[in-house]
Design a protein around this motif. Structure first.
Motif, PDB file in Angstrom:
ATOM      1  N   GLU A  53      57.871 -14.807  77.161  1.00  0.00           N
ATOM      2  CA  GLU A  53      58.418 -14.634  78.523  1.00  0.00           C
ATOM      3  C   GLU A  53      58.148 -15.846  79.409  1.00  0.00           C
ATOM      4  OE1 GLU A  53      56.528 -12.309  76.985  1.00  0.00           O
ATOM      5  OE2 GLU A  53      58.118 -10.867  76.530  1.00  0.00           O
ATOM      6  N   ALA A  56      61.498 -20.952  78.811  1.00  0.00           N
ATOM      7  CA  ALA A  56      62.918 -20.961  79.169  1.00  0.00           C
ATOM      8  C   ALA A  56      63.637 -21.920  78.234  1.00  0.00           C
ATOM      9  CB  ALA A  56      63.107 -21.384  80.626  1.00  0.00           C
ATOM     10  N   SER A  73      64.157 -14.246  71.405  1.00  0.00           N
ATOM     11  CA  SER A  73      65.025 -13.428  72.275  1.00  0.00           C
ATOM     12  C   SER A  73      64.309 -12.927  73.523  1.00  0.00           C
ATOM     13  CB  SER A  73      65.557 -12.222  71.504  1.00  0.00           C
ATOM     14  OG  SER A  73      66.412 -12.649  70.483  1.00  0.00           O
ATOM     15  N   ARG A  74      63.013 -12.967  73.515  1.00  0.00           N
ATOM     16  CA  ARG A  74      62.268 -12.503  74.702  1.00  0.00           C
ATOM     17  C   ARG A  74      62.107 -13.611  75.745  1.00  0.00           C
ATOM     18  NH1 ARG A  74      57.196  -9.094  72.383  1.00  0.00           N
ATOM     19  NH2 ARG A  74      56.356  -9.734  74.419  1.00  0.00           N
ATOM     20  N   SER A  75      62.731 -14.748  75.499  1.00  0.00           N
ATOM     21  CA  SER A  75      62.726 -15.831  76.489  1.00  0.00           C
ATOM     22  C   SER A  75      64.096 -15.901  77.158  1.00  0.00           C
ATOM     23  CB  SER A  75      62.460 -17.176  75.807  1.00  0.00           C
ATOM     24  OG  SER A  75      61.296 -17.126  75.027  1.00  0.00           O
ATOM     25  N   HIS A  76      64.104 -16.190  78.460  1.00  0.00           N
ATOM     26  CA  HIS A  76      65.380 -16.446  79.129  1.00  0.00           C
ATOM     27  C   HIS A  76      66.019 -17.689  78.513  1.00  0.00           C
ATOM     28  CE1 HIS A  76      64.311 -13.588  82.305  1.00  0.00           C
ATOM     29  NE2 HIS A  76      65.505 -13.769  82.838  1.00  0.00           N
TER      30      HIS A  76
ATOM     31  N   TRP B 291      69.547 -20.345  89.117  1.00  0.00           N
ATOM     32  CA  TRP B 291      69.366 -19.421  87.992  1.00  0.00           C
ATOM     33  C   TRP B 291      67.903 -19.018  87.877  1.00  0.00           C
ATOM     34  CZ3 TRP B 291      66.766 -20.735  83.275  1.00  0.00           C
ATOM     35  CH2 TRP B 291      66.921 -19.819  82.225  1.00  0.00           C
ATOM     36  N   PRO B 446      63.752 -16.103  85.029  1.00  0.00           N
ATOM     37  CA  PRO B 446      62.906 -16.550  83.916  1.00  0.00           C
ATOM     38  C   PRO B 446      61.442 -16.562  84.353  1.00  0.00           C
ATOM     39  CG  PRO B 446      64.290 -18.355  84.762  1.00  0.00           C
ATOM     40  CD  PRO B 446      64.762 -17.092  85.404  1.00  0.00           C
ATOM     41  N   GLY B 447      60.584 -16.182  83.459  1.00  0.00           N
ATOM     42  CA  GLY B 447      59.166 -16.113  83.800  1.00  0.00           C
ATOM     43  C   GLY B 447      58.721 -14.716  84.172  1.00  0.00           C
ATOM     44  N   THR B 448      59.675 -13.781  84.312  1.00  0.00           N
ATOM     45  CA  THR B 448      59.311 -12.392  84.623  1.00  0.00           C
ATOM     46  C   THR B 448      58.556 -11.804  83.427  1.00  0.00           C
ATOM     47  OG1 THR B 448      61.298 -12.183  85.968  1.00  0.00           O
ATOM     48  CG2 THR B 448      60.218 -10.133  85.314  1.00  0.00           C
ATOM     49  N   GLN B 451      58.852  -7.658  78.525  1.00  0.00           N
ATOM     50  CA  GLN B 451      59.546  -7.857  77.243  1.00  0.00           C
ATOM     51  C   GLN B 451      61.057  -7.739  77.344  1.00  0.00           C
ATOM     52  OE1 GLN B 451      58.350  -5.710  73.795  1.00  0.00           O
ATOM     53  NE2 GLN B 451      56.173  -5.718  74.360  1.00  0.00           N
ATOM     54  N   ALA B 454      64.305 -10.833  79.610  1.00  0.00           N
ATOM     55  CA  ALA B 454      65.146 -11.971  79.255  1.00  0.00           C
ATOM     56  C   ALA B 454      66.600 -11.580  79.021  1.00  0.00           C
ATOM     57  CB  ALA B 454      64.589 -12.644  78.006  1.00  0.00           C
ATOM     58  N   TYR B 455      67.482 -12.483  79.333  1.00  0.00           N
ATOM     59  CA  TYR B 455      68.887 -12.356  78.943  1.00  0.00           C
ATOM     60  C   TYR B 455      69.403 -13.756  78.672  1.00  0.00           C
ATOM     61  CZ  TYR B 455      70.146 -13.876  83.669  1.00  0.00           C
ATOM     62  OH  TYR B 455      70.287 -14.596  84.804  1.00  0.00           O
TER      63      TYR B 455
END
Lengths: 346, 609
Positions: A53, A56, A73-76, B291, B446-448, B451, B454-455
């Motif tokens: 998380e 990026a 997949s758990r990363s933006h 973003w 991002p950084g939240t 689990q 993310a998208y």
């Protein structure tokens, strides 16, 4: 006889399993070098115990730029426009300097359409990992030369590259890059160490990774094929990495091995395969790169490293907290400030 | 010597009347000759006398050596649009002097550099030769300084001829030169030299000023500085930019304000201003920063807008906020880089390929440069899309009188962002799912630390979960949602400003056309007895009130500063055919700020009057 039990999956220092770092299923060709690089990237973050998380991912357009969908997949992730990923990453990492940024690009995305943004990313020393998956060819549009194709290299149909090739590492060195490494998608050990060092670095960590295109550029006559790089690859060092959270063992010979402390306190250990090569010497790195290119060799390893170079956020003097989420009282000046400004304009 | 000591004889001039506080002065000089300080002193002195003024700089795309004109309009009625006719010409530039004099209407006055010998050109003007070199010689022995000080001499001459209070000239000088005592003294001596010369002139023109009380409490500011302040008080944090006239001073002003007001006591910055390598990188950084959750903006002009096209489409389709200030200059291509226009309207509304459309805001004053820029950040984050603020060179680079800028009374609207706690509660989210029925999904930064936070942000086709999709039905559904979101903006954007009701004729305009339109309304009534209502549109997509206005009038004149009637074209896209037939075009493409006279004349001609 004891019933065999399933072994508990290996976990990192956060207690996360490698599965927690996995991405979606790849849609690239079977055997594509890029898939191996994706694996090495996620392993690096897993081994370093960085929460997904906190990462990026950024990319542009092309086969390489699809890969952030195939790891972590758990990363933006931000799949931007062709050749312009560096600006998107720069903006995002200015907005939140606490993120671990990783950009994946290709030789078209970086050295052709995106060379302007690449050049300025390196100059700004934005703190991020920047991987170029370099195969010398455009895959998604079915096999045109890119600007890193070596002169004399041929395409399957017989076309011969006749323009000088852009050496991404040499270019970056001239631009003042603080971390320049080259590796090969097939060299699991070297690539893993360089990726971890890149993550530990505090500026733009450029990794030019030769990643053969099995469909369009892996034939006899190509200088970006598996067999060519295997035959002509010329590693500068044998590399190992000690993360900041592990104790350093002191058992190495300072005569043949050099140790560099990275930005986050990790250590990169370089066992010299080439006497006299010092990765803090930019001029030597440049001349060595040009020598190897002249000799038809592919020089790999830690080409240049300056762990102390200030990154963009440091040079701008940014506050430690992410700009993105500063509370309103820190970003909207008071009524008294506007009153004073109005008074000064009367 | 002070004005009180000056005995100016008023002879019955060509007009045999006195015109008080209602005329335009044009100063013709050479770019880079230092006339800006002199013109600012003039403007401020008049403003301090309580007289409504406006100043417009007509300058070349050049560092030094080409002709430049500065127009000051003095208007007791408070009109601040450009006045088409020049009443007083100050001819300092031999290169343009004859042309400038030729264009004057009878009864105008000309103050000119004596060696130019213009007095023989016409008999219907008042000519005042001034020996500038002679007057400035005793002020300084430095030839370079004398060149600059010549300009202050015309300030003195005008002060004498027009009866501008010398105390106000002195105050204005002190303001312009601040603590530079030596410069202040030299300039004051130059002004006095001009004043002394004015006392020897036999005046035979009708123009003079008299103190009023119409500027009390007001400020003077240019639109670009007001835009910068709007961003400052909206809490902007990331400002990537690439220099381009006439937008450069937006970021330069903003950087100054940020340095002053947004550093912590130990010097750390809560902002990042980055000079990008081009406009593509500037907008890319804005998109990346937004973003990641920052309030980011850039400022540019037409050519930069063209370069931002691809990223604008990504911002629209991937639904990333962005604030882009377009200080318009006249195109196509490089065009006239230092002349004003509203010609980016259509290309910006649909900037980028495919079915792309953007929210546009049209400030009509410096106050609105401030307030609408502030709102732009709220709107960009609320609607998760790029918002373009279309100002222009006239609004942006000229000094305008204004009411003090109002402190924003509403808290920052950061839009739909899910936190870790929200995700804990919800158990997950779908980035592009229309859960609220307004077409706007929820996003995460991002950084939240969750689990499911993310998208994957992409410019490729995507489903509600932000996954890659090439399915036709998924694509179509997504595009319909985007349209719904866009339609929803109509009511949330700044609403039009309507003046008058019940007339058969309507006027419709946007942006910096406003001052000329308001003046034209009065001219139409006074000169032709024509009643007209006026709607100023402040945003696109248009509010419902725009349709209602057109429906309530037999003829609606759409006044704009471009060739192709772009505002009218946008209206045509929006209105039903029975209403579009009511639209008439008054379009100007001169590069000069719109003036009321041109609007009035053209409109009356079309009305057959």
């Amino acid at each position: 006889m004891a019933t065999p039990t399933a072994a508990a999956p290996r976990t990192n220092r956060l207690g996360l399993a490698i599965l927690d770092y996995k991405g979606g299923k790849t849609t690239l060709c079977a055997g594509c070098g890029h898939n191996a690089i994706s694996e090495r990237i996620l392993e690096a973050y897993f081994d370093l115990g960085i929460p997904p998380e906190r990462v990026a991912k950024f990319s542009g357009i092309g086969c390489s730029s699809k890969t952030p969908a195939y790891f972590m997949s758990r990363s933006h992730s931000f799949n931007a426009v062709h050749g312009r990923m560096p600006s998107v990453a720069t903006g995002a990492l200015l907005a939140n300097r606490t993120l671990h940024g990783v950009g994946v690009s290709g030789d078209g995305d970086t050295a052709s359409i995106g060379i302007g943004q690449f050049v300025n990313l390196i100059r700004r020393n934005v703190a991020m990992v920047y991987v170029v998956e370099n195969n010398g060819v455009y895959g998604l549009t079915k096999g045109q030369f890119s600007a890193t194709a070596d002169p004399g290299s041929t395409l399957k149909g017989g076309d011969v590259a006749d323009l000088p090739a852009i050496d991404i590492c040499a270019l970056a060195l001239q631009l003042g890059a603080s971390f320049v490494g080259r590796s090969f998608s097939g060299d699991k050990k070297q690539l893993s160490v360089l990726l971890k060092a890149a993550v530990a670095h505090g500026g733009t960590a450029l990794l030019d990774v030769i990643s053969p295109c099995v469909t369009f550029n892996d034939h006899e006559g190509s200088t970006k094929s598996f067999s060519f790089v295997k035959e002509h690859g010329e590693p500068l060092q044998e590399l190992s990495f000690v993360p900041a959270f592990e104790e350093i063992d002191v058992d190495y010979d300072p005569g043949t091995t050099q140790e560099v402390t990275l930005h986050d306190g990790s250590h990169l250990r370089l066992k010299k395969l080439e006497a006299g090569y010092d990765p803090s010497d930019r001029v030597r790195a440049m001349s060595r790169l040009m020598e190897s290119a002249r000799g038809g060799e592919v020089l790999t390893g830690m080409l240049f490293l300056d762990p102390a170079a200030p990154d963009l956020a440091t040079r701008l003097g940014l506050v430690a907290a992410p700009l993105a989420t500063l509370p309103p009282e820190q970003v909207r000046p008071s009524r008294a400030v506007l009153d004073a400004i109005n008074a000064s304009l009367r | 010597m002070t004005t009180e000591q000056l005995e100016v004889t008023h002879r019955a001039g060509p007009a045999s009347r006195t015109v008080v506080n209602d005329f335009a002065i044009q100063v013709a000089t050479v770019n880079g000759s230092g006339s800006q300080s002199a013109n600012t002193v003039l403007l401020r002195a008049l403003f301090q006398m309580g007289i409504p003024v406006s100043g417009k700089n007509l300058f070349p795309s050049n560092i030094a050596g080409l002709p430049t004109w500065y127009t000051i309009r003095v208007s007791r009625d408070g009109w601040v649009a450009r006045k088409k006719e020049v009443d007083l010409l100050v001819a300092m530039n031999g290169e343009t002097a004859r042309d400038d004099v030729t264009q004057l209407r009878p009864g105008a006055a000309v103050i000119f550099d004596a060696p130019l010998a213009l007095e023989a050109m016409r008999t219907d003007l008042a000519f005042y030769p001034v020996p500038f070199d002679e007057l400035v010689a005793p002020v300084s022995s430095d030839a370079r300084l004398r060149k600059l000080l010549r300009n202050m001499v015309y300030v003195g001459v005008l002060a004498g001829l027009l009866e501008i209070e010398i105390a106000e000239v002195e105050r204005a000088l002190a303001r312009v030169f601040g603590a530079k005592q030596k410069a202040l003294e030299l300039n004051l001596r130059a002004v006095r030299a001009g004043l002394g010369h004015a006392a020897t002139i036999e005046k035979h023109d009708p123009f003079r000023v008299a103190p009023m009380d119409a500027t009390r409490g007001k400020i003077i500011i240019d639109g670009n500085a007001a835009t910068a302040l709007g961003a400052l008080f909206a809490g902007v944090t990331v400002v990537p930019w690439y220099p381009i006239t006439p937008s450069t001073s937006v970021v330069e002003a903003l950087q100054g304000y940020l340095e002053q007001h947004r550093r912590t006591p130990d010097g750390q910055a809560s902002f990042a201003v980055v000079q990008a390598e081009d406009e593509l990188a500037a907008i890319g950084m804005v998109i990346g920063a937004s973003w990641a959750g920052a309030r980011a903006m850039t400022a540019t002009s037409g050519p930069g807008i063209s370069l931002m096209s691809e990223f604008a489409g990504l911002g629209y389709f991937a639904e990333v906020p962005a604030v882009i200030v377009d200080v318009q200059r006249i195109g196509p291509s490089t065009g006239l880089p230092t002349r004003t226009s509203q010609g980016d309207l259509l290309s910006t509304a649909f900037l980028s390929h495919g079915d792309t459309e953007h929210l546009l805001l049209f400030p009509g004053s410096v106050e609105e440069c401030f307030t609408l820029t502030g709102q732009a950040f709220d709107l960009a984050e609320r609607f998760q899309t790029p918002v373009f603020i279309l100002t222009d060179l006239d609004l942006g680079m000229n000094n305008w009188m204004a009411e003090p800028l109002p402190y924003p009374e509403t808290p920052l609207d950061r839009g739909k962002v899910l936190s870790k706690a929200d995700l804990d509660r919800l158990g997950g989210f779908a980035r592009y799912k229309d859960v609220d029925g307004d077409g706007i999904g929820w996003r995460t930064l991002p950084g939240t630390d969750h689990q499911k936070a993310a998208y994957f942000t992409r410019g490729t086709g995507h489903d509600e979960q932000a996954g890659y999709s090439e399915r036709s039905d998924v694509f179509e559904k997504n595009m319909e949602r985007l349209r719904r979101k866009f339609e929803g903006a109509r009511a949330a954007l700044p609403q039009p400003v309507v003046t008058g009701a019940g007339a058969r004729v309507g006027l419709l305009a946007h942006g910096s056309s406003d001052p000329a339109l308001r003046e034209a309304l009065v001219q139409l009534k006074q000169e032709a007895g024509l009643d007209a209502d006026y709607l100023r549109v402040r945003a696109w997509p248009f509010a419902a009130a725009v349709r209602d206005f057109v429906a309530a009038h037999q003829r609606v004149y759409v006044v704009e500063q471009d060739r192709d009637a772009q505002l009218l074209a946008l209206l045509k896209l929006d209105l039903e055919p029975s209403l579009t037939a009511r639209l008439r075009s008054v379009a100007h493409v001169t590069g000069l700020p719109l003036d009321a006279r041109s609007v009035t004349d053209e409109l009356l001609a079309q009305e057959g009057r």
